[in-house]
Design an enzyme around this catalytic site. Structure first.
Site, PDB file in Angstrom:
ATOM      1  N   GLU A 183     -27.884   8.962  25.284  1.00 14.66           N
ATOM      2  CA  GLU A 183     -29.011   9.727  25.784  1.00 14.66           C
ATOM      3  C   GLU A 183     -28.963   9.573  27.236  1.00 14.66           C
ATOM      4  O   GLU A 183     -28.084   9.615  27.932  1.00 14.66           O
ATOM      5  CB  GLU A 183     -30.306   9.119  24.972  1.00 14.66           C
ATOM      6  CG  GLU A 183     -30.291   9.818  23.582  1.00 14.66           C
ATOM      7  CD  GLU A 183     -31.461   9.628  22.676  1.00 14.66           C
ATOM      8  OE1 GLU A 183     -32.692   9.865  23.185  1.00 14.66           O
ATOM      9  OE2 GLU A 183     -31.632   9.206  21.576  1.00 14.66           O
ATOM     10  N   ASP A 238     -39.103  14.892  17.998  1.00 16.07           N
ATOM     11  CA  ASP A 238     -38.099  13.920  18.350  1.00 16.07           C
ATOM     12  C   ASP A 238     -38.937  12.699  18.599  1.00 16.07           C
ATOM     13  O   ASP A 238     -40.260  12.961  18.621  1.00 16.07           O
ATOM     14  CB  ASP A 238     -37.223  14.447  19.646  1.00 16.07           C
ATOM     15  CG  ASP A 238     -35.927  13.364  19.577  1.00 16.07           C
ATOM     16  OD1 ASP A 238     -35.844  12.509  18.967  1.00 16.07           O
ATOM     17  OD2 ASP A 238     -34.892  13.831  20.277  1.00 16.07           O
TER      18      ASP A 238
END
Ligand code: BGC
Ligand code: BGC
Length: 843
Positions: free
Chosen positions: A510, A310
């Site tokens: 997020e 990521d």
């Protein structure tokens, strides 16, 4: 209270429908798995031999370059030609030419340019086609004009995996039409604690329900020579306190039982890539875990595709940085998302292979997997550039009416009716309807995060051609004899028959969306106030809740007669209205069921460590218009969240509503600070987004050396609506203005923190010494007693700008947290320094 009856029906419905669907899905998976084995046996030999042949031609540099995925903002087509990266990505809010309104043609042109450069061997590229990755997580959401499907949580509420499969296919078509190859979806996270900011990216809190969506979605996404990604492996949704990128503490068998099945289903469905999770497992970052990435995922689960890291995820592994992480490669990362520091990463990694820190065999395995993915996606056998492949899609694929119709269908199936006292719903087309609430006519808000920008913020109605708001949908249903008024603030002269209040969360993505408790009214008191006002005036209220998570809404449920959870429906707001006006038992009657429990409390009464255990409504709950169920008496409104400390947060990961961060130039002209960077009109002050603990949670402020302008440009937080705030009563002494910051270049001239309270009313504190004595380049805390500002002339009862930072010369610092709060143990508030310096007149 009649609830339990309803719960029983809901639970039964869920159990039956879901159970049957799951059995079917499983049978299908087994079938696929058998097929898959047979196909693999026949084609593997040829596949691997071809890969061997390609591998044999590559230099070490070319191999490592295949493993690198830079971001289009930080890599050029010429870099691609020179190094031959295996992939590039565009992150959330990143577009060709930095243009949010880039056309499909612009996307294709850039895709073609990268593609052509990758095939050009003249400068160093190995001539292997590059693949472009993108976060098409609810439609091709970075592309202007794309269909925005409801987020996953809403798809979970449809309990309809087949529909999600059709959506995935439509998404893949839009992605293909814009020239991208690789889709960072589906998120197969099992969101355990809805305080997590990514709860809406999860289909459900139930592993079985999540798993039922995986195969159809993976197959849909991979239907157009496109590559899917199951993410984020593993345990991203199970972190303590729902903390994004946090720690999932579980024994291995539990980790696999809860968070593993989605990956098994994805692998069986042929998913080509899997993204590692930022989070830790029992204290160790997944990105550095050989046990999880290699032993569990590749060996035990048999995954032979690509494990992608990521965004700068490798840099979070212990002893690693973004450009140096042999541990992650050795643990099993095959493709590295290293958005900015790719050049240094390339050099370091090549050297680490030469030094035997990374075995050559590991590199060969990673590149083999990358080539396998490209081969399986059909890209090595298709010599056409992205624009030629896009031409296979019908003209107008992006935002196509058929895709919008599919999205509308999903919206209609996803709405969950929690309450419908006195059968207030459906709405009557001939009624006098007041449409209120801040989200009633706001497509950006109804779409949530990962919408044009990463956070989904900074968008306006014009950014969504072809989309409709919920108000626009209601308008379409009102017939002659009826009347509809849009008043976000709920004001009216003539009393309406009914008010539809569309309220809810601001967009987030997020970690920025993490919350400490689940109380909606504590975060958005104005929503509740509006509903109560209408209720007190005898106007029946239909609450339509726009949310990325199940929330504690007992007060709002009490303040409304009917309550609909609309999740984050996306671009087709009118579909919400279809259901509000549906005929009972008819095609559009409510069908959605909760995919996650609806919390009975705002926080676990036993302490804030765990998710709220008690459900007000269980998974599977959802009324229909034909149900004649009333919820009364009133639900308990006692909040259990830790007695929320008295504080006014200006900045915590981002500017917190209602505060907005502005730059004010030397002439006093304010301008809103926008990501990724904002420069004052006179170019004397720049604000840039920086990563501190999670992405984009800090702001670097740089004042250029004095050029004689006075007043100097400044940064300030002001109320978005220009409202005046009373800090007098909310903050009994002792309270402080607390900042968490880091000084890169110490101030060359006086720096002041000021508070303002309208014309001619202000007070400042000189902090030059504090910043000069700051520890070199490390984070530290400063607390200035609130009293200092009062002593300098601030009327705390009518604050307009709680913080104004100005520097008379060069200064370079990063700020990560700004709040006004009660003093607490461990604070060491500064004494109020020399007042004479600080009361200087300024604009
Ligand atoms: C997210 C991923 C996403 C990636 C690329 C990360 O911050 O965790 O889900 O795919 O960014 O934008
Ligand atoms: C970037 C986004 C990206 C996100 C991933 C942010 O810093 O601006 O483009 O998607 O990180 O986490």
């Amino acid at each position: 209270m009649t609830l339990p009856v309803k719960i029983a029906r809901g639970a039964r419905t869920a159990g039956v429908a879901c159970g049957a669907k799951l059995r079917l899905a499983r049978a299908f998976l087994v079938f696929l798995a058998i097929q898959g084995v047979a196909l693999a046996a026949a084609s593997d030999v040829g596949e691997e031999a071809r890969i061997d042949a390609i591998l044999a031609t590559l230099t070490l540099e070319q191999k490592v370059a295949q493993m690198i995925q830079p971001e289009i903002r930080d890599v050029s087509v010429e870099d691609q030609r020179r190094y031959g990266f295996g992939s590039v990505l565009n992150g959330g809010g990143s577009f060709p030419g930095g243009d949010k309104h880039a056309s499909p043609g612009d996307w294709l042109a850039l895709a073609d340019a990268f593609y052509d450069a990758s095939l050009d061997r003249s400068q160093g590229s190995a001539g292997i086609p590059v693949i472009w990755g993108t976060d098409a997580v609810h439609g091709h959401n970075n592309v202007y004009g794309a269909t925005l499907f409801p987020h996953n949580i809403a798809l979970g509420a449809t309990f309809n995996p087949a529909l999600a499969g059709l959506i995935a296919e439509a998404t893949a078509r839009e992605v293909r039409a814009a020239g991208q190859d690789w889709i960072f979806a589906p998120t197969v996270a099992v969101a355990v604690d809805p305080r997590w900011g990514r709860t809406y990216e999860s289909f459900s809190s139930q592993p079985d329900l999540v798993t039922s969506f995986v195969a159809p979605v993976v197959e849909g996404l991979q239907s157009q020579q496109t590559i899917a990604t199951a993410k984020h492996f593993i345990g991203d949704g199970g972190t303590r306190r729902g903390e994004d990128q946090g720690d999932t503490v579980l024994p291995l068998d539990e980790l696999l039982r809860i968070h593993g099945p989605g990956y098994e289903a994805a692998i069986e469905a042929g998913v080509l890539t899997i993204m590692a999770s930022f989070s830790s497992w029992n204290g160790q970052k997944v990105h550095g875990s050989r046990q999880l990435l290699t032993e569990v995922l590749k060996e035990d689960m048999g995954f032979d595709g690509v494990v992608v890291s990521d965004w700068n995820g490798i840099g979070q592994v212990r002893y690693c940085s973004n450009d140096d992480c042999a541990q992650a490669i050795n643990a099993g990362i095959d493709m590295v998302m290293v958005p900015e520091e790719w050049k240094a990463f390339l050099d370091t990694t090549v050297q680490q292979v030469r030094d035997d820190v990374i075995p050559q065999a590991r590199i060969d395995d990673a590149v083999r997997r990358i080539l396998r993915v490209k081969l399986r996606a059909g890209l090595l056998d298709d010599p056409r550039p992205p624009s030629a492949r896009a031409a296979e899609q019908p003209v107008g694929t992006i935002g196509a009416p058929a895709h919008r119709a599919l999205a509308a269908d999903a919206v209609r199936q996803s709405l969950v009716l929690l309450k419908n006292n006195d059968e207030l719903l459906p709405l009557t087309p001939t009624a006098d309807i007041l449409v209120a609430g801040s989200v009633a006519n706001d497509i950006a808000r109804q779409s949530g995060g990962w919408t044009l920008s990463w956070q989904g913020t900074g968008n306006s109605q014009e950014d969504f051609p072809g989309a409709t708001s919920i108000f626009q949908g209601i308008q379409q249903h009102v017939m002659s004899g009826g009347r509809v008024r849009l008043r976000p603030d709920g004001a009216y002269e003539e009393k309406p028959d009914v008010a539809v209040v569309v309220f809810g969360e601001e967009p987030y993505a997020e970690g920025v969306g993490d919350v400490a408790h689940l109380s909606h009214s504590a975060r958005y008191p104005e929503d509740l106030a509006l509903m109560r006002r209408l209720q007190e005036n005898g106007v029946p209220v239909v609450g339509v809740f726009i949310t990325g998570r199940p929330a504690w809404t007992n007060p709002e449920l009490n303040a409304s007669d009917a309550f609909v959870v609309a999740w984050l429906p996306g671009s087709e707001g009118d579909a919400v209205a279809d259901v509000l006006f549906a005929s009972p038992g008819g095609e559009y009657d409510f069908r959605g069921q909760l995919p996650m429990p609806w919390p009975a409390h705002d926080a676990d009464p036993a302490g804030a460590a765990d998710a709220v255990p008690a459900a007000l409504f269980p998974v599977g709950y959802g009324l229909q218009l034909t149900d004649r169920i009333s919820i009364d008496p009133a639900l308990d409104e006692t909040a259990h969240g830790e007695a929320s400390p008295v504080e006014e947060v200006l900045f915590d990961r981002r500017s917190q509503p209602p505060w907005s961060m502005m730059i004010v130039d030397g002439k006093g002209r304010p301008q809103r600070v926008r990501a990724p960077r904002t420069l004052s009109a006179d170019r004397q002050l720049g604000v840039e987004v920086r990563d501190y603990q999670v992405q984009e949670d800090a702001r670097r402020l740089r004042w250029s050396p004095a050029t004689g302008t006075d007043p100097r440009p400044a940064v300030q937080w002001q109320h978005v609506d220009g409202k005046v705030t009373d800090l007098q009563d909310s903050f009994p002494d002792p309270a402080v203005v607390a900042l968490h910051l880091r000084v890169h270049d110490k101030p060359a001239a006086p720096v002041e923190l000021e508070m303002r309270c309208g014309d001619g009313c202000a007070g400042a504190v000189d902090v030059t010494d504090i910043l000069q004595q700051a520890p070199a380049s490390s984070w530290f805390d400063v607390q200035i007693p609130l009293r200092c500002f009062r002593e300098r002339g601030v009327d705390l009862g009518r604050v307009t700008i709680p913080l104004f930072i100005r520097s008379a010369g060069a200064l370079d610092m990063t700020i990560a947290d700004v709040r006004i709060r009660e003093i607490r143990a461990g604070d060491s508030p500064r004494v109020c320094t020399d007042a004479s310096k600080a009361t200087r007149e300024h604009s």
